[in-house]
Write an enzyme that holds these catalytic residues in place. Sequence first.
Site, PDB file in Angstrom:
ATOM      1  N   GLU A  65       2.372  -7.938   7.704  1.00 38.40           N
ATOM      2  CA  GLU A  65       2.600  -6.487   7.557  1.00 38.40           C
ATOM      3  C   GLU A  65       3.617  -6.191   6.461  1.00 38.40           C
ATOM      4  O   GLU A  65       4.126  -5.074   6.378  1.00 38.40           O
ATOM      5  CB  GLU A  65       3.068  -5.878   8.884  1.00 38.40           C
ATOM      6  CG  GLU A  65       2.148  -6.160  10.059  1.00 38.40           C
ATOM      7  CD  GLU A  65       0.793  -5.484   9.939  1.00 38.40           C
ATOM      8  OE1 GLU A  65       0.753  -4.280   9.671  1.00 38.40           O
ATOM      9  OE2 GLU A  65      -0.228  -6.186  10.116  1.00 38.40           O
TER      10      GLU A  65
ATOM     11  N   ARG B  90      -3.324  -8.065 -21.023  1.00 36.40           N
ATOM     12  CA  ARG B  90      -4.184  -7.667 -22.147  1.00 36.40           C
ATOM     13  C   ARG B  90      -3.471  -6.726 -23.115  1.00 36.40           C
ATOM     14  O   ARG B  90      -3.972  -6.490 -24.219  1.00 36.40           O
ATOM     15  CB  ARG B  90      -5.511  -7.071 -21.661  1.00 36.40           C
ATOM     16  CG  ARG B  90      -5.388  -5.758 -20.953  1.00 36.40           C
ATOM     17  CD  ARG B  90      -6.734  -5.295 -20.406  1.00 36.40           C
ATOM     18  NE  ARG B  90      -7.640  -4.754 -21.413  1.00 36.40           N
ATOM     19  CZ  ARG B  90      -7.520  -3.551 -21.967  1.00 36.40           C
ATOM     20  NH1 ARG B  90      -6.516  -2.759 -21.644  1.00 36.40           N
ATOM     21  NH2 ARG B  90      -8.390  -3.134 -22.863  1.00 36.40           N
TER      22      ARG B  90
ATOM     23  N   ASP C   2      -7.944   2.792 -25.023  1.00 34.69           N
ATOM     24  CA  ASP C   2      -8.385   2.707 -23.628  1.00 34.69           C
ATOM     25  C   ASP C   2      -8.440   4.088 -22.996  1.00 34.69           C
ATOM     26  O   ASP C   2      -7.622   4.938 -23.277  1.00 34.69           O
ATOM     27  CB  ASP C   2      -7.407   1.851 -22.804  1.00 34.69           C
ATOM     28  CG  ASP C   2      -7.504   0.375 -23.144  1.00 34.69           C
ATOM     29  OD1 ASP C   2      -8.538  -0.039 -23.708  1.00 34.69           O
ATOM     30  OD2 ASP C   2      -6.548  -0.350 -22.868  1.00 34.69           O
TER      31      ASP C   2
ATOM     32  N   PRO D 285       0.826  -1.219   0.000  1.00 34.49           N
ATOM     33  CA  PRO D 285       0.000   0.000   0.000  1.00 34.49           C
ATOM     34  C   PRO D 285       0.855   1.263   0.000  1.00 34.49           C
ATOM     35  O   PRO D 285       0.346   2.345  -0.274  1.00 34.49           O
ATOM     36  CB  PRO D 285      -0.822  -0.112   1.289  1.00 34.49           C
ATOM     37  CG  PRO D 285      -0.232  -1.214   2.087  1.00 34.49           C
ATOM     38  CD  PRO D 285       0.629  -2.036   1.205  1.00 34.49           C
TER      39      PRO D 285
HETATM   40  C1  JEW Z   1      -1.119  -4.714   0.055  1.00 32.30           C
HETATM   41  C2  JEW Z   1       0.634  -6.382  -0.030  1.00 32.30           C
HETATM   42  C3  JEW Z   1       1.034  -7.546   2.228  1.00 32.30           C
HETATM   43  C4  JEW Z   1      -1.609  -3.039  -1.793  1.00 32.30           C
HETATM   44  C5  JEW Z   1      -2.561  -2.072  -1.928  1.00 32.30           C
HETATM   45  N1  JEW Z   1       2.198  -4.595   3.296  1.00 32.30           N
HETATM   46  C6  JEW Z   1       1.369  -4.346   4.054  1.00 32.30           C
HETATM   47  C7  JEW Z   1       0.353  -4.025   4.988  1.00 32.30           C
HETATM   48  C8  JEW Z   1      -0.865  -4.716   5.141  1.00 32.30           C
HETATM   49  C9  JEW Z   1      -1.752  -4.250   6.057  1.00 32.30           C
HETATM   50  C10 JEW Z   1      -1.461  -3.159   6.832  1.00 32.30           C
HETATM   51  C11 JEW Z   1      -0.257  -2.497   6.687  1.00 32.30           C
HETATM   52  C12 JEW Z   1       0.642  -2.921   5.760  1.00 32.30           C
HETATM   53  C13 JEW Z   1      -1.333  -5.935   4.377  1.00 32.30           C
HETATM   54  N2  JEW Z   1      -0.514  -6.392   3.301  1.00 32.30           N
HETATM   55  C14 JEW Z   1      -0.556  -5.957   2.010  1.00 32.30           C
HETATM   56  C15 JEW Z   1      -1.348  -4.991   1.405  1.00 32.30           C
HETATM   57  C16 JEW Z   1      -0.131  -5.397  -0.653  1.00 32.30           C
HETATM   58  C17 JEW Z   1       0.422  -6.661   1.310  1.00 32.30           C
HETATM   59  C18 JEW Z   1       0.440  -7.359   3.425  1.00 32.30           C
HETATM   60  C19 JEW Z   1      -1.874  -3.642  -0.598  1.00 32.30           C
HETATM   61  N3  JEW Z   1      -3.336  -2.086  -0.887  1.00 32.30           N
HETATM   62  N4  JEW Z   1      -2.934  -3.037  -0.060  1.00 32.30           N
HETATM   63  N5  JEW Z   1      -2.704  -1.174  -2.937  1.00 32.30           N
END
Ligand code: JEW
Length: 255
Positions: free
Chosen positions: A116, A158, A173, A89
Site C-alpha cells: 500500500e 528521450r 511533440d 496514485p
Molecule cells: C502506484 C506505486 C505502490 C501509480 C499510479 N501506493 C499505493 C497503492 C497501491 C494500491 C492501492 C492503494 C495504494 C499500489 N501501489 C502503487 C501504485 C505506484 C505503488 C503500491 C500507482 N497508479 N498506481 N499512477
Amino acid sequence: MRVDVISIFPEYFAPLDVSLIGKARERGILDVHLHQLRDWARDVHRTVDDTPYGGGPGMVMKPEPWGEAIDAVLAADPAAQPRIIVPTPSGVPFTQKLAMEYAAEPWLLFTPARYEGIDSRVMAEYGARMRVDEVSVGDYVLAGGEVAVLVMVEAVGRLLPGVLGNAHSAVDDSFAPGAMENLLEGPVYTKPPEWRGHEVPEILLSGHHGKIARWRRDEALRRTARNRLELLAALDPETLDKHDRKLLSELGFPA
Ligand code: JEW
C-alpha cells in the site's frame, strides 16, 4: 544523467536494456543504477513490510530499509543531491512539462513501492533536506511503482540531448509546451499507397506542402475534439485561425 532505482524487483527494469533507453545507456548519456531494497533489511527474512497503523487492509513498507537504502545511494556523491521521485496514485500528475523538468536534472532517484506504499515518514525525512516529488502516471491503480518508473524514465530519457536523432527531435511533440499548442497528433501513413482496400489520403501524396499542413491541422483538431474535450476547451482562441474556427463550428464546437 544518473538515474538510481531502489526496488524489491530490480529485475523488473530489464526493459531499460533495450531500444532507445538501452542505446542511451550504451552511449553514456544515461547512467542507470539498480538497487535491491531487501539488501538493506536487517532480519533473516529481509522483511520490508508490516501492518498499517490504524488498521485496514494490506501492508505498508517499513521506513528503516528505505532510509538505509536511500542513504547509501546519497553517499555515492555527497556533494550532489538527486531529485527523489516516489510513484504513487495520490501524487501530482506526471506530464510532459514535468518530464522536461526532470530531463534538466543531473541525478534522479526513483523509489517504486509495493503493497500500500511507503511509510510517509520516509518522504517527510528526505523532503526536509531535498526535493521529493510524489508523482502519479495516471488515474488508475497499479500493483506497484515499477511500471510508473519505466514510464517516467522513457519519457525523460528521450528528451536527453543526443538520444533522439535530429531527424525527429522532441520539440514538436503533442504535449511539448509551445508545440502545436496541445493538439493531439493526427493519423500517420506510410507505403504502400493502398493496403487491403484502404487508401492513403490523396492530399498526402500531392506534394502540396501548404495543403498538407492544413489537412494535418484539421485532423489534429478533429481528433482532439473527439478524444480530449478538455484539451480543446483549454486552447487559446488567439491561436485559432479562421479555418480552425470554421472546422470546429462544423464539428459542433462553436468558438
Ligand atoms: C502506484 C506505486 C505502490 C501509480 C499510479 N501506493 C499505493 C497503492 C497501491 C494500491 C492501492 C492503494 C495504494 C499500489 N501501489 C502503487 C501504485 C505506484 C505503488 C503500491 C500507482 N497508479 N498506481 N499512477
